[in-house]
Design a protein around this motif. Structure first.
Motif, PDB file in Angstrom:
ATOM      1  N   GLY A  82       0.826  -1.194   0.000  1.00  0.00           N
ATOM      2  CA  GLY A  82       0.000   0.000   0.000  1.00  0.00           C
ATOM      3  C   GLY A  82       0.858   1.240   0.000  1.00  0.00           C
ATOM      4  N   SER A  83       0.381   2.295  -0.652  1.00  0.00           N
ATOM      5  CA  SER A  83       1.153   3.527  -0.730  1.00  0.00           C
ATOM      6  C   SER A  83       0.338   4.717  -0.258  1.00  0.00           C
ATOM      7  N   ASN A  84       0.651   5.202   0.926  1.00  0.00           N
ATOM      8  CA  ASN A  84       0.243   6.503   1.455  1.00  0.00           C
ATOM      9  C   ASN A  84      -1.161   6.962   1.070  1.00  0.00           C
ATOM     10  N   ALA A  85      -2.161   6.251   1.513  1.00  0.00           N
ATOM     11  CA  ALA A  85      -3.528   6.652   1.197  1.00  0.00           C
ATOM     12  C   ALA A  85      -3.907   7.889   2.001  1.00  0.00           C
ATOM     13  N   THR A  86      -4.138   9.018   1.324  1.00  0.00           N
ATOM     14  CA  THR A  86      -4.618  10.214   2.009  1.00  0.00           C
ATOM     15  C   THR A  86      -6.072  10.043   2.418  1.00  0.00           C
ATOM     16  N   SER A  87      -6.773   9.154   1.713  1.00  0.00           N
ATOM     17  CA  SER A  87      -8.134   8.768   2.048  1.00  0.00           C
ATOM     18  C   SER A  87      -8.415   7.473   1.305  1.00  0.00           C
ATOM     19  N   GLY A  88      -9.594   6.891   1.554  1.00  0.00           N
ATOM     20  CA  GLY A  88      -9.962   5.700   0.804  1.00  0.00           C
ATOM     21  C   GLY A  88     -10.097   5.963  -0.681  1.00  0.00           C
ATOM     22  N   ASN A  89     -10.262   7.245  -1.036  1.00  0.00           N
ATOM     23  CA  ASN A  89     -10.440   7.601  -2.439  1.00  0.00           C
ATOM     24  C   ASN A  89      -9.121   7.778  -3.177  1.00  0.00           C
ATOM     25  N   ASN A  90      -8.011   7.796  -2.451  1.00  0.00           N
ATOM     26  CA  ASN A  90      -6.717   8.009  -3.092  1.00  0.00           C
ATOM     27  C   ASN A  90      -5.702   7.034  -2.506  1.00  0.00           C
ATOM     28  N   GLN A  91      -5.716   5.823  -3.003  1.00  0.00           N
ATOM     29  CA  GLN A  91      -4.759   4.842  -2.523  1.00  0.00           C
ATOM     30  C   GLN A  91      -4.324   3.933  -3.660  1.00  0.00           C
TER      31      GLN A  91
END
Length: 264
Positions: A71-80
């Motif tokens: 996984g890479s640095n999800a700022t939110s569930g919408n951007n991962q």
């Protein structure tokens, strides 16, 4: 073909002559220990195209949360940007930008006794379809994936970006939380920055047994690419050293040398 008693028999070739990779060890990820690996990116590189390859053996099948492989640095569930096993035992793929670009395999994965090779390939410049932009291969065969929606062509993903965090065995979420810790063994982990590679770069079908076998990757890795073979168990730090030549080493969290496994 050799002959035994007059009948033709298949010739058995030494694995090394076929180019088989000698995988010495694996690393165990146990969610109860909160074990995972992480690396903070310091140089922005290709955010549109990459290949992540690994061998995995599941240790826990049914769980209440997703089991993240990468996984890479999800700022939110919408951007991962991530993939792993979901709670229903499908395999999820998430190359999301603004909520788009998520999907899951139609097949279930419930075997905790066998190793399998996974290759997750993302190439957002592909204009043909979502399936062309995000692919998951299991033992060299592309899986059928059902997508909820499509991400935009040429999307810049939240990966390979200066300051972002890539994790193996977990997802770094909202800049502070670590979630979706893994329950599996991992071995022979390759991340190739900037190239969308098919599985033949990492494995091949044995001509006699028809079994998918590991092959040592011999290509380039790109700026943020890395290779983790977990072979040096003299210390947990040495186990997480990048062997690609890039020096993109990972930091272990709640891992120790007891998690170094001969099962590979």
């Amino acid at each position: 073909m050799a002959r035994v008693g007059g009948a033709p028999q298949p010739t058995i070739t030494d694995d090394r002559a076929l180019g088989v990779a000698d995988i010495q060890r694996s690393l165990r990820f146990n969610s109860a220990d909160s074990a995972y690996l992480s690396r903070t990116v310091s140089t922005t590189s290709n955010r549109k195209t990459f290949t992540f390859s690994c061998w995995v053996k599941r240790t826990l099948i049914s769980t209440g949360s997703s089991l993240q492989i990468m996984g890479s640095n999800a700022t939110s569930g919408n951007n991962q940007t991530a993939f792993g096993f979901d709670t229903d035992n499908t395999m999820f793929v998430r190359a999301r930008n603004g909520g788009n670009g998520g999907g899951a395999t139609t097949r279930l994965f419930r075997d905790s006794t066998s190793w399998m090779h996974l290759s997750y390939v993302v190439d957002t410049p592909q204009t043909e379809s979502q399936a062309a932009r995000t692919k998951i291969y299991v033992n060299g065969v592309e899986e059928s994936v059902t997508y909820g929606n499509n991400h935009l062509v040429n999307s810049n993903l939240n990966i390979n970006l200066d300051g972002t965090v890539m994790q193996i065995g977990a997802l770094y979420y909202n800049g502070s939380n670590v979630t979706n810790r893994g329950e599996f063994y991992l071995a022979e982990v390759n991340f190739v920055d900037g190239q969308a590679l098919d599985p033949s770069y990492f494995g091949f079908t044995d001509p006699v047994t028809s079994i998918w076998m590991p092959k040592r990757y011999e290509g380039t890795y790109g700026t943020n690419g890395f290779y983790l073979d977990f072979s040096d168990n003299s210390s947990i730090t040495n186990m997480c050293l990048d062997k690609s030549g890039n020096g993109n080493n990972f930091s272990p969290d709640n891992c120790n040398t007891e998690d170094s496994m001969l099962d590979s």
